[in-house]
Design a protein around this motif. Structure first.
Motif, PDB file in Angstrom:
ATOM      1  N   ILE A 115      58.896  51.135  46.267  1.00 13.32           N
ATOM      2  CA  ILE A 115      60.038  50.461  45.649  1.00 13.32           C
ATOM      3  C   ILE A 115      60.412  49.184  46.396  1.00 13.32           C
ATOM      4  O   ILE A 115      61.367  48.513  46.030  1.00 13.32           O
ATOM      5  N   ASN A 116      59.635  48.848  47.426  1.00 13.50           N
ATOM      6  CA  ASN A 116      59.987  47.680  48.239  1.00 13.50           C
ATOM      7  C   ASN A 116      59.282  46.405  47.801  1.00 13.50           C
ATOM      8  O   ASN A 116      59.405  45.362  48.444  1.00 13.50           O
ATOM      9  N   GLY A 117      58.518  46.476  46.700  1.00 12.43           N
ATOM     10  CA  GLY A 117      57.853  45.282  46.194  1.00 12.43           C
ATOM     11  C   GLY A 117      56.625  44.857  46.973  1.00 12.43           C
ATOM     12  O   GLY A 117      56.080  43.771  46.738  1.00 12.43           O
ATOM     13  N   SER A 118      56.158  45.671  47.894  1.00 11.12           N
ATOM     14  CA  SER A 118      55.000  45.324  48.716  1.00 11.12           C
ATOM     15  C   SER A 118      53.706  45.501  47.918  1.00 11.12           C
ATOM     16  O   SER A 118      53.369  46.613  47.499  1.00 11.12           O
ATOM     17  N   LEU A 119      52.971  44.423  47.714  1.00 13.23           N
ATOM     18  CA  LEU A 119      51.739  44.483  46.933  1.00 13.23           C
ATOM     19  C   LEU A 119      50.709  45.412  47.555  1.00 13.23           C
ATOM     20  O   LEU A 119      49.998  46.125  46.842  1.00 13.23           O
ATOM     21  N   ASP A 120      50.611  45.412  48.885  1.00 16.21           N
ATOM     22  CA  ASP A 120      49.548  46.194  49.505  1.00 16.21           C
ATOM     23  C   ASP A 120      49.844  47.689  49.517  1.00 16.21           C
ATOM     24  O   ASP A 120      49.004  48.486  49.912  1.00 16.21           O
ATOM     25  N   GLU A 121      51.042  48.095  49.073  1.00 11.54           N
ATOM     26  CA  GLU A 121      51.379  49.513  48.996  1.00 11.54           C
ATOM     27  C   GLU A 121      51.312  50.047  47.565  1.00 11.54           C
ATOM     28  O   GLU A 121      51.511  51.243  47.343  1.00 11.54           O
ATOM     29  N   GLU A 122      51.032  49.174  46.598  1.00 15.83           N
ATOM     30  CA  GLU A 122      50.967  49.633  45.213  1.00 15.83           C
ATOM     31  C   GLU A 122      49.734  50.496  44.990  1.00 15.83           C
ATOM     32  O   GLU A 122      48.740  50.403  45.716  1.00 15.83           O
ATOM     33  N   HIS A 123      49.809  51.316  43.959  1.00 17.24           N
ATOM     34  CA  HIS A 123      48.755  52.297  43.723  1.00 17.24           C
ATOM     35  C   HIS A 123      47.427  51.649  43.348  1.00 17.24           C
ATOM     36  O   HIS A 123      46.365  52.122  43.762  1.00 17.24           O
ATOM     37  N   MET A 124      47.456  50.578  42.565  1.00 15.07           N
ATOM     38  CA  MET A 124      46.226  49.941  42.105  1.00 15.07           C
ATOM     39  C   MET A 124      46.426  48.441  41.929  1.00 15.07           C
ATOM     40  O   MET A 124      47.545  47.975  41.690  1.00 15.07           O
ATOM     41  N   HIS A 125      45.309  47.699  42.009  1.00 13.09           N
ATOM     42  CA  HIS A 125      45.245  46.294  41.626  1.00 13.09           C
ATOM     43  C   HIS A 125      44.117  46.117  40.614  1.00 13.09           C
ATOM     44  O   HIS A 125      43.035  46.702  40.771  1.00 13.09           O
ATOM     45  N   TRP A 126      44.378  45.316  39.593  1.00 13.64           N
ATOM     46  CA  TRP A 126      43.353  44.914  38.628  1.00 13.64           C
ATOM     47  C   TRP A 126      42.878  43.525  39.046  1.00 13.64           C
ATOM     48  O   TRP A 126      43.684  42.578  39.089  1.00 13.64           O
ATOM     49  N   LEU A 127      41.587  43.391  39.358  1.00 11.05           N
ATOM     50  CA  LEU A 127      41.046  42.132  39.862  1.00 11.05           C
ATOM     51  C   LEU A 127      40.069  41.508  38.868  1.00 11.05           C
ATOM     52  O   LEU A 127      39.317  42.215  38.194  1.00 11.05           O
ATOM     53  N   VAL A 128      40.094  40.165  38.807  1.00 13.66           N
ATOM     54  CA  VAL A 128      39.132  39.405  38.004  1.00 13.66           C
ATOM     55  C   VAL A 128      38.577  38.286  38.874  1.00 13.66           C
ATOM     56  O   VAL A 128      39.128  37.975  39.937  1.00 13.66           O
ATOM     57  N   LYS A 129      37.500  37.677  38.427  1.00 12.73           N
ATOM     58  CA  LYS A 129      36.990  36.506  39.130  1.00 12.73           C
ATOM     59  C   LYS A 129      37.988  35.363  38.957  1.00 12.73           C
ATOM     60  O   LYS A 129      38.681  35.259  37.941  1.00 12.73           O
ATOM     61  N   GLU A 130      38.048  34.506  39.951  1.00 16.83           N
ATOM     62  CA  GLU A 130      39.052  33.445  39.941  1.00 16.83           C
ATOM     63  C   GLU A 130      38.929  32.552  38.713  1.00 16.83           C
ATOM     64  O   GLU A 130      39.936  32.079  38.176  1.00 16.83           O
ATOM     65  N   ASN A 131      37.704  32.327  38.257  1.00 17.10           N
ATOM     66  CA  ASN A 131      37.500  31.443  37.108  1.00 17.10           C
ATOM     67  C   ASN A 131      37.530  32.162  35.764  1.00 17.10           C
ATOM     68  O   ASN A 131      37.199  31.595  34.727  1.00 17.10           O
ATOM     69  N   SER A 132      37.927  33.442  35.753  1.00 16.83           N
ATOM     70  CA  SER A 132      37.988  34.201  34.514  1.00 16.83           C
ATOM     71  C   SER A 132      39.017  33.599  33.555  1.00 16.83           C
ATOM     72  O   SER A 132      40.064  33.097  33.976  1.00 16.83           O
ATOM     73  N   SER A 133      38.709  33.679  32.276  1.00 17.20           N
ATOM     74  CA  SER A 133      39.656  33.210  31.260  1.00 17.20           C
ATOM     75  C   SER A 133      40.813  34.183  31.067  1.00 17.20           C
ATOM     76  O   SER A 133      41.780  33.870  30.370  1.00 17.20           O
ATOM     77  N   LEU A 134      40.717  35.347  31.663  1.00 15.15           N
ATOM     78  CA  LEU A 134      41.774  36.354  31.549  1.00 15.15           C
ATOM     79  C   LEU A 134      42.866  36.062  32.570  1.00 15.15           C
ATOM     80  O   LEU A 134      42.697  36.256  33.771  1.00 15.15           O
ATOM     81  N   LYS A 135      43.979  35.564  32.067  1.00  9.99           N
ATOM     82  CA  LYS A 135      45.133  35.290  32.927  1.00  9.99           C
ATOM     83  C   LYS A 135      46.250  36.312  32.695  1.00  9.99           C
ATOM     84  O   LYS A 135      47.117  36.503  33.538  1.00  9.99           O
ATOM     85  N   GLY A 136      46.224  36.947  31.530  1.00 10.58           N
ATOM     86  CA  GLY A 136      47.224  37.939  31.171  1.00 10.58           C
ATOM     87  C   GLY A 136      46.778  38.664  29.919  1.00 10.58           C
ATOM     88  O   GLY A 136      45.726  38.357  29.339  1.00 10.58           O
ATOM     89  N   PRO A 137      47.555  39.639  29.469  1.00 15.03           N
ATOM     90  CA  PRO A 137      47.150  40.427  28.298  1.00 15.03           C
ATOM     91  C   PRO A 137      46.988  39.590  27.035  1.00 15.03           C
ATOM     92  O   PRO A 137      46.203  39.950  26.144  1.00 15.03           O
ATOM     93  N   GLU A 138      47.705  38.478  26.958  1.00 17.64           N
ATOM     94  CA  GLU A 138      47.607  37.625  25.776  1.00 17.64           C
ATOM     95  C   GLU A 138      46.221  36.985  25.613  1.00 17.64           C
ATOM     96  O   GLU A 138      45.891  36.474  24.537  1.00 17.64           O
ATOM     97  N   ASP A 139      45.400  37.024  26.661  1.00  9.47           N
ATOM     98  CA  ASP A 139      44.072  36.402  26.613  1.00  9.47           C
ATOM     99  C   ASP A 139      42.970  37.351  26.157  1.00  9.47           C
ATOM    100  O   ASP A 139      41.834  36.919  25.950  1.00  9.47           O
ATOM    101  N   PHE A 140      43.284  38.632  25.999  1.00  7.03           N
ATOM    102  CA  PHE A 140      42.237  39.611  25.698  1.00  7.03           C
ATOM    103  C   PHE A 140      41.628  39.393  24.323  1.00  7.03           C
ATOM    104  O   PHE A 140      40.404  39.426  24.160  1.00  7.03           O
ATOM    105  N   GLU A 141      42.452  39.174  23.323  1.00  9.77           N
ATOM    106  CA  GLU A 141      41.919  38.996  21.968  1.00  9.77           C
ATOM    107  C   GLU A 141      41.072  37.732  21.874  1.00  9.77           C
ATOM    108  O   GLU A 141      40.028  37.729  21.207  1.00  9.77           O
ATOM    109  N   LYS A 142      41.493  36.668  22.536  1.00 10.09           N
ATOM    110  CA  LYS A 142      40.704  35.428  22.540  1.00 10.09           C
ATOM    111  C   LYS A 142      39.382  35.624  23.265  1.00 10.09           C
ATOM    112  O   LYS A 142      38.344  35.098  22.854  1.00 10.09           O
TER     113      LYS A 142
END
Length: 353
Positions: A115-142
């Motif tokens: 509950i402290n907002g610490s990224l490294d304590e969260e249960h999971m991270h979803w990772l993509v390549k830096e140059n991926s066109s996926l920036k958020g859920p709105e990009d999935f259909e495209k």
């Protein structure tokens, strides 16, 4: 007279043999307090490793019988067969066990979302390549339209946290998972390389593997090996994301309630110690899973209590399973999943997260 003496001697010998046999087969305190667990070389191992190394199992006279590195996806079946007595799993794993006819119950909360907002304590991270066109859920259909295929998402297994939380994240952003997602089953430790090679478009990683992948990315000058976080478990699924339980077969609970009680005390001591000593817990974990660097570790519920807040989180998992069509609406309620028999081991003075 000789016959009577002989008979008496024989009777004495038989009595001695019976006494010795009784002593041999009388369960020792260690055997009576034994519990079978699977100590796997992944993110789930930290409380077990800490419990051994810091003496918490010894403190409560718990003899943990390590049944080996059983893959996480196979542990529910091992619990069903009796090979395991205890399994650390999410609510959906618990529901799947019950649906398959395995009489099990959650006995204490283990994992939690910080509950402290610490990224490294969260249960999971979803990772993509830096140059991926996926920036958020709105990009999935495209993405699907531009590439003529669905987004390939690596998951440890199907029917676990990774796919359920990905689906929930997309749905809350008005994206239909079935139209946009193809799941590719890969162990966490293989997903970073698969992502870099283009075999998957998204890696869904637990610690310590998301920490390793992000460290590798930060330390390289090769742009083709740069990664970024697409989303995290808290963003995708809220405070229920990291919820997990110690799950025990009902028959084992009935036959060995004191063993279960002592196991909970030891395991929760290990959980709390890991929260308070994250760096050393990471070193212990890294050593035990053969990592050449200090591992990141999960965040654990300090309390362990299954209270109204936790029941609300369980309902979030139930709702997500209903939305995925895995269970019928109203088929389960939170109270179906746990027992309060061991609430004397819960520390209700502490927060669950």
């Amino acid at each position: 007279m000789v016959n009577k003496k002989l008979i008496a001697i024989v009777i004495v010998i038989i009595a001695i043999i019976a006494i010795i046999a009784g002593l041999v087969f009388l369960p020792s305190s260690a055997n009576a307090n034994s519990i079978n667990g699977a100590v796997t070389k992944d993110c789930s191992g930290t409380p077990w490793f800490v419990g051994y190394e810091k003496g918490f199992f010894d403190k409560y006279n718990v003899n943990v019988v390590d049944k080996g590195d059983i893959p996480y996806a196979q542990q529910p079946a091992a619990l069903s067969s009796g090979e395991l007595n205890v399994y650390d799993g999410h609510p959906n794993a618990l529901i799947n066990l019950i649906k398959s006819g395995v009489p099990v119950q959650a006995v204490v909360v283990t994992g939690a979302e910080p509950i402290n907002g610490s990224l490294d304590e969260e249960h999971m991270h979803w990772l993509v390549k830096e140059n991926s066109s996926l920036k958020g859920p709105e990009d999935f259909e495209k993405f699907v339209k531009d590439n003529g295929r669905k987004v390939k998402v690596g998951v440890l297994a199907t029917g676990v946290c990774a796919d359920l939380e990905t689906n929930a994240w997309l749905r809350k952003n008005n994206i239909t998972p079935n139209d946009t997602i193809e799941y590719v089953t890969l162990p966490d430790n293989q997903q970073e390389q698969a992502l870099l090679q283009g075999d998957i478009d998204i890696a869904t990683l637990h610690p310590p593997f998301f920490a390793k992948a992000e460290k590798d990315s930060n330390e390289t000058n090769d742009s083709s090996k740069k990664l970024r976080i697409l989303t995290t478990s808290t963003e995708a699924f809220g405070p229920a994301a990291g919820l997990s339980f110690a799950i025990v077969n009902e028959e084992f609970i009935k036959e060995h309630p004191d063993t279960v009680r002592n196991f909970i005390k030891a395991f929760k001591d290990a959980d709390r110690w890991s929260n308070d000593n994250r760096e050393e817990a990471g070193e212990i974990t890294a050593k035990n899973i053969d990592l050449p660097y200090t591992a990141n570790v999960h965040w654990y519920s300090p309390s362990g209590a299954i209270d109204d807040e936790v029941k609300g989180y369980i309902q979030d998992w139930i709702d997500a399973m209903e939305a995925d069509g895995l269970i019928e609406h109203g088929e389960f309620v939170p109270e179906d999943l746990y027992t309060t028999e061991f609430n004397d081991t819960w520390d209700t003075s502490l927060p669950n997260q």
